[in-house]
Design a protein around this motif. Structure first.
Motif, PDB file in Angstrom:
ATOM      1  N   ARG A   1       0.853  -1.185   0.000  1.00 50.56           N
ATOM      2  CA  ARG A   1       0.000   0.000   0.000  1.00 50.56           C
ATOM      3  C   ARG A   1       0.893   1.241   0.000  1.00 50.56           C
ATOM      4  N   VAL A   2       0.513   2.216  -0.811  1.00 44.28           N
ATOM      5  CA  VAL A   2       1.189   3.506  -0.793  1.00 44.28           C
ATOM      6  C   VAL A   2       0.557   4.354   0.302  1.00 44.28           C
ATOM      7  N   ILE A   3       1.330   4.618   1.346  1.00 44.30           N
ATOM      8  CA  ILE A   3       0.881   5.465   2.454  1.00 44.30           C
ATOM      9  C   ILE A   3       2.017   6.452   2.728  1.00 44.30           C
ATOM     10  N   PRO A   4       1.996   7.624   2.098  1.00 45.62           N
ATOM     11  CA  PRO A   4       3.118   8.558   2.268  1.00 45.62           C
ATOM     12  C   PRO A   4       3.259   9.005   3.712  1.00 45.62           C
ATOM     13  N   PRO A   5       4.494   9.245   4.158  1.00 48.07           N
ATOM     14  CA  PRO A   5       4.689   9.766   5.518  1.00 48.07           C
ATOM     15  C   PRO A   5       4.173  11.191   5.619  1.00 48.07           C
ATOM     16  N   GLY A   6       4.035  11.636   6.840  1.00 53.84           N
ATOM     17  CA  GLY A   6       3.531  12.982   7.064  1.00 53.84           C
ATOM     18  C   GLY A   6       4.637  13.935   7.474  1.00 53.84           C
ATOM     19  N   VAL A   7       4.250  15.192   7.600  1.00 54.69           N
ATOM     20  CA  VAL A   7       5.146  16.218   8.091  1.00 54.69           C
ATOM     21  C   VAL A   7       4.441  16.923   9.241  1.00 54.69           C
ATOM     22  N   ASN A   8       5.193  17.317  10.224  1.00 53.38           N
ATOM     23  CA  ASN A   8       4.641  17.992  11.398  1.00 53.38           C
ATOM     24  C   ASN A   8       4.371  19.452  11.034  1.00 53.38           C
ATOM     25  N   LEU A   9       3.120  19.764  10.718  1.00 54.81           N
ATOM     26  CA  LEU A   9       2.782  21.105  10.259  1.00 54.81           C
ATOM     27  C   LEU A   9       2.895  22.141  11.365  1.00 54.81           C
ATOM     28  N   ALA A  10       2.963  21.685  12.620  1.00 58.53           N
ATOM     29  CA  ALA A  10       3.186  22.647  13.707  1.00 58.53           C
ATOM     30  C   ALA A  10       4.613  23.186  13.676  1.00 58.53           C
ATOM     31  N   ARG A  11       5.550  22.403  13.124  1.00 59.51           N
ATOM     32  CA  ARG A  11       6.950  22.843  13.025  1.00 59.51           C
ATOM     33  C   ARG A  11       7.258  23.421  11.654  1.00 59.51           C
TER      34      ARG A  11
ATOM     35  N   GLY B   1       3.524  24.038  -3.226  1.00 60.06           N
ATOM     36  CA  GLY B   1       4.121  23.163  -2.223  1.00 60.06           C
ATOM     37  C   GLY B   1       3.391  23.225  -0.900  1.00 60.06           C
ATOM     38  N   ILE B   2       3.053  24.431  -0.453  1.00 57.31           N
ATOM     39  CA  ILE B   2       2.331  24.584   0.814  1.00 57.31           C
ATOM     40  C   ILE B   2       0.992  23.872   0.754  1.00 57.31           C
ATOM     41  N   ALA B   3       0.243  24.092  -0.334  1.00 60.11           N
ATOM     42  CA  ALA B   3      -1.079  23.472  -0.463  1.00 60.11           C
ATOM     43  C   ALA B   3      -0.977  21.964  -0.649  1.00 60.11           C
ATOM     44  N   GLY B   4       0.008  21.516  -1.436  1.00 61.40           N
ATOM     45  CA  GLY B   4       0.129  20.089  -1.719  1.00 61.40           C
ATOM     46  C   GLY B   4       0.476  19.268  -0.497  1.00 61.40           C
ATOM     47  N   VAL B   5       1.365  19.787   0.348  1.00 61.84           N
ATOM     48  CA  VAL B   5       1.721  19.055   1.565  1.00 61.84           C
ATOM     49  C   VAL B   5       0.514  18.925   2.476  1.00 61.84           C
ATOM     50  N   ARG B   6      -0.254  19.987   2.615  1.00 63.51           N
ATOM     51  CA  ARG B   6      -1.423  19.930   3.489  1.00 63.51           C
ATOM     52  C   ARG B   6      -2.486  18.975   2.953  1.00 63.51           C
ATOM     53  N   GLN B   7      -2.502  18.766   1.661  1.00 62.33           N
ATOM     54  CA  GLN B   7      -3.476  17.841   1.083  1.00 62.33           C
ATOM     55  C   GLN B   7      -3.007  16.389   1.138  1.00 62.33           C
ATOM     56  N   HIS B   8      -1.702  16.156   0.913  1.00 61.17           N
ATOM     57  CA  HIS B   8      -1.222  14.789   0.709  1.00 61.17           C
ATOM     58  C   HIS B   8      -0.322  14.247   1.814  1.00 61.17           C
ATOM     59  N   TYR B   9       0.301  15.102   2.627  1.00 63.63           N
ATOM     60  CA  TYR B   9       1.389  14.635   3.478  1.00 63.63           C
ATOM     61  C   TYR B   9       1.261  15.095   4.930  1.00 63.63           C
ATOM     62  N   THR B  10       0.148  14.780   5.548  1.00 64.72           N
ATOM     63  CA  THR B  10       0.010  15.025   6.986  1.00 64.72           C
ATOM     64  C   THR B  10       0.029  13.686   7.720  1.00 64.72           C
ATOM     65  N   TRP B  11       0.461  13.712   8.976  1.00 65.76           N
ATOM     66  CA  TRP B  11       0.484  12.479   9.756  1.00 65.76           C
ATOM     67  C   TRP B  11      -0.927  11.977  10.054  1.00 65.76           C
ATOM     68  N   GLN B  12      -1.871  12.867  10.184  1.00 69.56           N
ATOM     69  CA  GLN B  12      -3.246  12.435  10.426  1.00 69.56           C
ATOM     70  C   GLN B  12      -3.763  11.611   9.245  1.00 69.56           C
ATOM     71  N   ALA B  13      -3.482  12.094   8.031  1.00 68.74           N
ATOM     72  CA  ALA B  13      -3.899  11.339   6.850  1.00 68.74           C
ATOM     73  C   ALA B  13      -3.165  10.005   6.768  1.00 68.74           C
ATOM     74  N   HIS B  14      -1.888  10.020   7.122  1.00 67.21           N
ATOM     75  CA  HIS B  14      -1.111   8.779   7.090  1.00 67.21           C
ATOM     76  C   HIS B  14      -1.722   7.733   8.025  1.00 67.21           C
ATOM     77  N   VAL B  15      -2.036   8.130   9.254  1.00 59.35           N
ATOM     78  CA  VAL B  15      -2.548   7.173  10.235  1.00 59.35           C
ATOM     79  C   VAL B  15      -3.911   6.630   9.816  1.00 59.35           C
ATOM     80  N   GLU B  16      -4.765   7.469   9.246  1.00 62.12           N
ATOM     81  CA  GLU B  16      -6.076   6.978   8.801  1.00 62.12           C
ATOM     82  C   GLU B  16      -5.917   5.915   7.714  1.00 62.12           C
ATOM     83  N   LYS B  17      -5.036   6.163   6.745  1.00 60.83           N
ATOM     84  CA  LYS B  17      -4.802   5.177   5.692  1.00 60.83           C
ATOM     85  C   LYS B  17      -4.145   3.916   6.261  1.00 60.83           C
TER      86      LYS B  17
END
Length: 718
Positions: free
Chosen positions: A233-243, A436-452
């Protein structure tokens, strides 16, 4: 519904009430909950950040009750004492903790030196997990070394294995050969062939492989014989958007350290951030910059390559990379245009991205190959356009975010020109930054990673966890507190007069202290016949047919729990039919077949067992091949082995592996040896320099070697 299916349902229903218990394994590098030393060396990079962020993100989900991250315990004056702490709870996530387990020597070791110590790590991990009030629902290994341990744990416990490769041996081998490395150096430095064999084994066992990109599945795992895209399964890692965010921040503390390198520090920076590892291709980036006067006029180059004190004191790999950086700077006379700071802190990293974005610079990852590229999404989240290698995960990142360009890492002219294209086109730069800012928030958050991730776990096939058989346990009547296992080949051919009698008399005197077990690839009836020929009583434990059967005592009580455990998904009829249809293989008679072991012989011209293992995998039959002699072999369930059976018996009798001595005499007996057990080998079938380092090579070539091993380990002393 069968008994096994009922067990599985009962196990899976329990976590649904209390939440999932997940176990992550990441063995190498320096792992702790706070103040990660990223970039300290080749083993403390993106994977360390990934697993710690994953630990936190999983533990924060309401469906997860507990997450343990198992790693290696290190006692070394050269590094911080926090890495010696056996248990580290995460203060901000109460149901997550880092568990550190011994593996080999105390000191910090590079991952290439850990292979001989992974059996010990696995045994310590098994002991830890058996002490918990419930078995984990999933074991998730990271990288090949943890995958080796994960396979052993998953097969012994009967729980699903999830694996994330992070990087793969075949891809690494291909890239390094293309860059001019020799096969010999790859073996000496990376033990690349051994790693690839381990990765094939992991793929044969894993119920789920988590990949970061589609390219990783197609191009990288696609090079493996036992890769199964249906289990990936493709499950991209996330980035800590708070940092990592684009909001203005004060100039980072590292900026003055950069400015002292640069004549014109206000120029846009080309920022490269990575470990000083030759695969990161920092030298290629300097060549590209040094060969382009236009690029030198337009931008500065900032290389943040880990932390260092004295390059001469660093390991050979980083030392070589950093020395080459300095030589290339001198060759192209880049002083005043290139910054290469000695130190940076983890908290500097997001500020560096924002600082570079504020000067309308570019982030670049010129690696020879990049499985994913965590720094790319970090930079993108901060509004910094990117250039990245076309080999690996960056292809997916740029396809999702549309925030930069791909480069051929070996084409220095192309690298220089594409950097100029972005730096000289203000409209394009702005669009890439916004995307880049919009794409990361759509595709690469840890919350999205954990749900998948949790959705993928829900799709895993049912498994039957190992449970004790209370009836069998009550009938065992083994009261000793130590176990001595002998390979049954030591009894055949007949020992010299007096040898066997002396050993039996010694063990009889110590019967309240030591219980005897015999282990063999042969069926039970052949072992009993051998015991009768030698006029020996039946010992307390018999492990037969390559670990597929366990019996106890003179009553030959069969361990039914073990049989149920190894029998999950066993397809003996399909194995039998496959062998019957394979030219060059002759099956033993039906009466000589075991319920969990198919017995066969090879003709001299048969191509070999590796191809047969491939056929079993291609037909999705979870099994392993056990060679008995040159032309004779068994096929047994994947969960069965003599070593696993012996460890199971020790656990059922509540005896630690450091109170178990195994003496073997043949290559097949190596399955028993290693890890935390006491082990010895009799005879010279396996050369001493090929034995695992913790196995004692007996000088005696006959049964007297057993007493030699007992005396060596002082095994009969109180």
């Amino acid at each position: 519904m069968t008994e096994t299916q009922e067990q599985v349902r009962a196990h899976q229903d329990h976590p649904a009430q209390d939440g999932l218990y997940l176990v992550l394994i990441s063995v190498h590098g320096l792992i702790r909950g706070q103040h990660l030393e990223l970039g300290r060396d080749a083993d403390t990079g993106g994977q360390v950040l990934y697993v710690v962020e994953l630990l936190r993100a999983l533990a924060a989900h309401p469906k997860v009750a507990r997450v343990d991250l198992l790693t290696r315990q290190i006692h070394d004056s050269r590094i911080d004492s926090s890495y010696a702490q056996a248990q580290e709870p995460l203060a901000d996530v109460p149901n997550a903790q880092i568990i550190r387990l011994p593996a080999g020597p105390d000191e910090y070791l590079p991952k290439e030196s850990l292979w001989p110590h992974l059996d010990s790590f696995s045994d310590h991990a098994m002991a830890y997990l058996r002490q918990q009030d419930r078995l984990p629902d999933v074991i998730h290994s990271h990288y090949a070394d943890a995958g080796y341990a994960g396979v052993r744990l998953a097969l012994q416990l009967g729980v699903p294995l999830v694996h994330t490769g992070h990087s793969l041996g075949r891809s690494k081998r291909q890239s390094l050969l293309a860059s001019g490395e020799s096969e010999r150096r790859l073996e000496e430095k990376y033990q690349i062939s051994h790693r690839i064999r381990v990765e094939e084994d992991i793929l044969s066992v894993a119920s789920l492989v988590v990949a970061s990109t589609r390219d990783e599945i197609d191009s990288q795992y696609g090079m493996y014989d036992w890769a199964n895209p249906e289990r990936m399964r493709v499950i991209p890692p996330g980035v800590n958007l708070a940092r990592f965010d684009p909001a203005p921040h004060p100039a980072p503390a590292i900026v003055p350290a950069l400015a002292r390198f640069l004549r014109e520090p206000e120029r846009p920076p080309i920022l490269a951030l990575s470990r000083p590892d030759e695969r990161k291709n920092i030298a290629g980036l300097i060549h590209a910059y040094g060969q382009s006067p236009a690029l030198q006029t337009r931008a500065n180059l900032v290389i943040v390559a880990g932390n260092r004190e004295d390059i001469r004191d660093m390991p050979v790999g980083p030392r070589h990379v950093l020395t080459e950086i300095l030589l290339l700077l001198d060759r192209y006379d880049l002083y005043g245009r290139v910054a290469y700071p000695r130190h940076h802190q983890p908290d500097d990293v997001p500020d560096l991205y924002r600082w570079a974005a504020g000067l309308r610079g570019v982030f670049i990852n010129p690696a020879l190959t990049e499985p994913f590229g965590l720094t790319l999404i970090e930079a993108a989240a901060c509004g910094l356009p990117i250039l990245a290698t076309e080999d690996g995960g960056p292809r997916d990142i740029i396809a999702n975010c549309h925030n930069g360009l791909l480069i051929d890492p070996l084409n220095t002219g192309e690298i220089g020109q594409k950097l100029l294209n972005i730096l000289n086109d203000g409209e394009r730069w702005q669009q890439y930054a916004h995307n880049g800012i919009a794409g990361v928030r759509q595709h690469y958050t840890w919350q999205a990673h954990v749900e998948k991730y949790l959705a993928a776990l829900d799709e895993l096939p049912l498994t039957a966890p190992l449970a004790a058989d209370l009836t069998a346990s009550s009938e065992r009547q083994v009261s000793a507190h130590r176990l001595l296992f002998l390979g049954a080949r030591l009894l055949d051919p007949p020992p010299a007069p007096g040898q066997l009698e002396e050993l039996v008399a010694t063990l009889h005197r110590k019967r309240r202290q030591v219980a005897l077990g015999l282990v063999t690839t042969r069926p039970l009836h052949e072992l009993l016949a051998l015991l009768k020929q030698r006029r020996l009583a039946i010992p307390e434990m018999l492990i037969t047919r390559a670990g597929t059967q366990i019996h106890y005592g003179a009553g030959l009580t069969r361990d039914r729990a073990w049989s149920r455990h190894i029998g999950v998904n066993w397809q003996g009829d399909r194995v039998y039919d496959l062998l019957a249809e394979t030219p060059g293989i002759r099956l033993a008679s039906r009466s000589n077949q075991g319920f969990y072991a198919i017995h066969a012989f090879m003709d001299q011209e048969f191509a070999g067992l590796a191809g047969l293992e491939d056929q079993l995998h291609q037909q999705d039959i979870p099994a392993r091949v056990v060679r008995i002699h040159a032309q004779e072999f068994l096929i047994v369930p994947q969960r069965a082995s003599m070593g696993f059976a012996m460890r199971y018996v020790a656990n059922q009798l509540d005896i630690g592996l450091d109170q178990v001595l195994v003496v073997g005499s043949a290559r097949a007996d190596l399955d028993l040896l290693g890890g935390n057990i006491l082990a010895a080998q009799i005879g010279r079938e396996i050369a001493e320099d090929q034995l695992p380092e913790d196995i004692y090579p007996c000088n005696a070539d006959d049964l007297t070697g057993v007493m030699e091993a007992i005396n060596h380990y002082q095994f009969l002393e109180e």
